[in-house]
Design an enzyme around this catalytic site. Structure first.
Site, PDB file in Angstrom:
ATOM      1  CE  LYS A 236      11.506  -9.260   7.472  1.00 36.66           C
ATOM      2  NZ  LYS A 236      12.405 -10.230   6.828  1.00 36.66           N
TER       3      LYS A 236
ATOM      4  N   PRO B 199      -2.302  -3.595   0.995  1.00 35.90           N
ATOM      5  CG  PRO B 199      -1.205  -3.285   3.018  1.00 35.90           C
ATOM      6  CD  PRO B 199      -0.970  -3.312   1.548  1.00 35.90           C
TER       7      PRO B 199
ATOM      8  N   GLY C  79      -6.765  -0.164   3.647  1.00 34.67           N
ATOM      9  CA  GLY C  79      -6.598   1.016   4.487  1.00 34.67           C
ATOM     10  C   GLY C  79      -5.388   1.857   4.207  1.00 34.67           C
ATOM     11  CB  VAL C  80      -2.279   1.483   2.295  1.00 33.07           C
ATOM     12  CG1 VAL C  80      -1.830   0.452   3.303  1.00 33.07           C
ATOM     13  CG2 VAL C  80      -2.727   0.809   1.008  1.00 33.07           C
TER      14      VAL C  80
ATOM     15  CE  LYS D  17      -5.851  -1.233  -2.220  1.00 34.74           C
ATOM     16  NZ  LYS D  17      -5.890  -1.271  -0.748  1.00 34.74           N
TER      17      LYS D  17
ATOM     18  CB  SER E  96      13.662 -13.430   6.603  1.00 35.25           C
ATOM     19  OG  SER E  96      12.431 -13.484   7.291  1.00 35.25           O
TER      20      SER E  96
END
Length: 785
Positions: free
Chosen positions: A735, A370, A372-373, A375, A692
């Site tokens: 999670k 995603p 803003g991480v 890269k 899930s």
């Protein structure tokens, strides 16, 4: 003193004479020779002869460098000569003029000392040089003609050969005089002259002379040809130089600063300096030659100049030495980025492979995650760790194939593609090129740029990458390519197949905290001119920024908020004359305003039909409460909360499974006929889907139907089957972080997800108890009170 004639000498069979060994000079009877006498023994021999009858024996030594010759070092045949004149030069050298009288053979050779002067003396035997043999007049006539023709051809290659001498030779009728005229005046080697001296009859002498002249003529002809070639080349260069200087003078007079010839000459020099392959160098020189024939102000000349400047600026044979210290590389990666263990491990593996095999190629990594991480910044850190030059190419919005491959140079305004421009910018054959936003490329009527990328990102094909502008094969195999993308769904399958995909997930709350504390705050302090003593953000203040003012996968908004606090601090320091500001969980709201994001809605007490589920989103994990309400009705199932098809199917499975275990939990077996079931997921405006939530639905339904409460400090995730088995899910790391953030004490996860706990943050594992469920019964046993 009476002169002795040759006949008188020949009457005496043996005579002793002082000897002067000659170096590189051969005397003949009737030939006047002058030479320098330097060695003491030769000077003493000359004086001894002058004191006597002025006769001396001159014989040639075999090695001209021998300073003290013995008998074996001298030829046996020499000439008895008479000293005609002696001159002494100021430097002590005697210049002697002698005339040959007769040919003689040396019988003995000894060193003699007379009046304290030592010299060589030889006993010689006179050799009759007029030995006559019977030969055919026609044969001698033919031989003489051949010798004359050969000498005439020989004289053409000898500079300053007197025409009178040539005429004299051509008019000779006597073979002896013909021989003497040629030998006395031709510049022959001393070994050849010695061979001629040793011959006793004129036929042999003329035959050998013919062979020597023929050989010398061929040598002189070859020398003359070589000289003409060199002279022609030099003349051409001089002519070009003169013309170039004239053109330069004309250009100066016309006010034209650029000299076309100098420019072409400069291009040729650059081509030679690059040591290119023959095919490439030949093509470039042809282009330079074309440029020399064009007016410099013409459009075509501009095109060729632009082409040559571009091609010659490419790093054809220039490479950067790589740093292959794996420990230093690890330190660089750890310093620049927090977390990202998989990416760092993969890069360290790449460095290790380079250390084992330096010429390895074909490592193309695609970082997917995603926004803003980090890269893009990872690519820069990798280049720094490897010691490679770093070039970034943004592919967002690229729709034209020519952006990658370039335009044909014949078009007006043509330019090379982004790959060639990146190589020029890097100025090395082995940089690291980062293709940013690979998934944002599109296509239109101008071609598909992703198709052009197929060759670039294939190590088997990019050894001879051809840009449309450059038109020459350029080696890209030593380039390390890294690509970034937010998703792989829009990347064509053939292109994706060429890359090794490494997924970068969203940052967890703890990771964002460490990134903010160790990287973002120091960076923004420096950017805004603040010192660490002027601004302080407490740990709980950083967590408040993360939880209440940002909701993202990366840390861009977090950095913006930190930058906002820095700017407000700078204003307070300058405007209010404040020395230090400390931001805490309580006062951040005074500076950033109302909290933008509220914490997840978690029930604080145990309730019936309310279960804490866990969900994964693009910006991280969230706590997703699920509510079930049982009403009197006709067995209808109502599902609200913007649930997708998969979750609706999970609801139907939950109802069916609840019917199968109704007796165990004292549930009315006819509830599906006389009761309505309403299932709701809060935040109805947010679409939700995925398998899930299956265990969450069953737990909430059993609780609502049985009246048993669900523990409020328990959260769960997992997919179910119709027979009650719990299947594994994804996004466990995100999670569980959401559960930890909201104070959950127990998390129930599928048993098959147990290996995934290795990726869960240590702080989460320390504060949460994990229960591994194999069946839905395991979930119900731990969740229901």
């Amino acid at each position: 003193m009476e002169k002795n004639t040759e006949k008188e000498i020949s009457k005496r069979e043996y005579e002793k004479y002082p000897v002067i060994p000659m170096r590189g000079v051969v005397a003949f009877p009737n030939l006047v020779v002058h030479f320098d006498v330097v060695r003491d023994v030769s000077i003493n021999a000359m004086h001894a002869a002058l004191k006597g009858d002025r006769k001396i024996f001159v014989v040639t030594q075999k090695d001209v460098f021998n300073e003290e010759p013995s008998k074996n070092d001298l030829y046996k045949i020499g000439v008895i000569a008479e000293i005609r004149q002696v001159l002494k030069t100021p430097d002590g050298v005697y210049r002697v003029l002698v005339e040959g009288i007769s040919k003689a053979k040396m019988v003995s050779f000894e060193e003699v000392t007379n009046n304290k002067s030592t010299y060589y003396e030889a006993e010689v035997k006179n050799v009759n040089n007029n030995t006559r043999i019977k030969f055919d007049d026609v044969e001698i006539e033919a031989l003489m003609r051949t010798v004359k023709e050969t000498f005439e051809r020989y004289s053409e290659f000898v500079p300053r050969m007197p025409s009178e001498l040539v005429n004299s030779v051509m008019c000779q009728e006597d073979p002896e005089e013909l021989f003497e005229n040629i030998v006395f005046n031709a510049n022959l080697q001393y070994t050849d002259k010695q061979e001629l001296l040793e011959q006793n009859n004129v036929l042999n002498r003329l035959t050998i002379l013919l062979a020597i002249l023929s050989r010398e003529t061929e040598v002189l002809e070859m020398e003359h040809m070589i000289y003409d070639q060199v002279k022609e080349t030099m003349s051409q260069n001089q002519r070009e130089f003169i013309l170039r200087e004239q053109m330069k003078a004309i250009s100066t007079q016309l006010g034209e600063e650029d000299d076309p010839s100098e420019e072409v000459f400069g291009y040729n020099n650059k081509i030679d300096e690059l040591n290119l392959e023959e095919e490439i160098a030949e093509k470039l020189k042809k282009e330079a030659q074309r440029l020399s024939r064009l007016p410099m102000a013409s459009q075509e000349a501009f095109v060729i100049k632009n082409y040559l400047d571009t091609v010659l600026s490419l790093p054809w044979n220039k490479e950067t030495s790589l740093k292959l210290n794996i420990r230093k590389a690890e330190d660089v990666l750890e310093k620049d980025h927090y977390g990202l263990k998989k990416v760092k491990e993969r890069i360290l593996e790449s460095i290790a492979v380079h250390a084992m095999k330096p010429d390895v190629t074909g490592q193309i990594i695609c970082l997917v995650g995603p926004p803003g991480v980090g890269k893009t910044s990872i690519g820069r850190s990798i280049a720094k760790a490897l010691g490679r030059e770093y070039v970034r190419i943004s592919l967002g919005g690229v729709r034209d194939e020519s952006d990658i491959r370039g335009h044909r140079k014949t078009y007006v305004g043509a330019m090379p593609g982004r790959i060639i421009n990146a190589m020029i910018q890097a100025n090395t054959k082995n940089p690291l090129i980062l293709f940013d936003e690979l998934d944002k490329m599109s296509n239109d009527f101008r071609g598909d740029p992703s198709a052009a990328m197929l060759e670039v990102l294939d190590s088997e094909q990019n050894k001879e990458f051809r840009d449309h502008f450059v038109e020459l094969p350029f080696d890209l195999s030593k380039v390390m390519f890294i690509t970034t993308a937010n998703t792989t769904e829009t990347i064509p399958a053939p292109l994706l197949d060429r890359m090794e995909v490494i997924e970068i997930t969203s940052y967890t709350r703890e990771e964002k905290f460490n990134i903010a504390k160790n990287h973002l705050i120091p960076k923004q302090l420096k950017k805004n001119g603040l010192k660490g003593s002027q601004l302080k953000i407490t740990d709980d203040g950083i967590f408040r920024l993360i939880d209440s003012y940002t909701k993202e996968a990366g840390v861009r908004n977090l950095e913006r908020n930190i930058g906002s606090l820095c700017r407000k601090t700078a204003k307070e320091i300058v405007y209010e004359n404040c020395k230090k500001i400390r931001f805490t969980e309580k006062n951040i709201r005074d500076y950033l305003g109302v909290e933008k994001y509220l914490p997840d809605d978690r029930t604080e007490k145990d309730e019936v039909g309310l279960v804490n589920g866990l969900a994964w989103t693009a910006v991280g994990g969230v706590l997703m409460p699920l509510e079930v309400l049982i009403l009197d009705g006709k067995g209808n199932i109502e599902i609200t909360g913007s649930l997708g098809d998969v979750m609706k199917e999970s609801a139907k499975i939950a109802v069916s499974y609840a019917r199968s275990i109704a007796e165990k939990y004292s549930i009315d077996k006819e509830f599906y006929q006389n009761k309505d079931v309403h299932i709701h997921a809060p935040e109805g405006a947010v679409p939700k889907d995925g398998p899930s939530a299956g265990v969450t639905m069953i737990t909430a339904m059993i609780s609502a139907l049985s009246g048993r409460k669900v523990r409020s400090d328990v959260a769960m995730t997992g997919e179910i089957t119709l027979h009650g088995k719990v299947l594994p899910i994804g996004g466990l790391r995100e999670k569980t972080m959401a559960a930890y953030k909201d104070g959950i004490k127990m998390v129930i996860i599928p048993e098959k997800n147990k290996p995934d706990l290795e990726e869960v943050d240590d702080v989460v594992k320390e504060n949460i108890k994990f229960v591994f469920a194999k069946t839905i019964q395991d979930v119900l046993d731990n969740a229901l009170i």
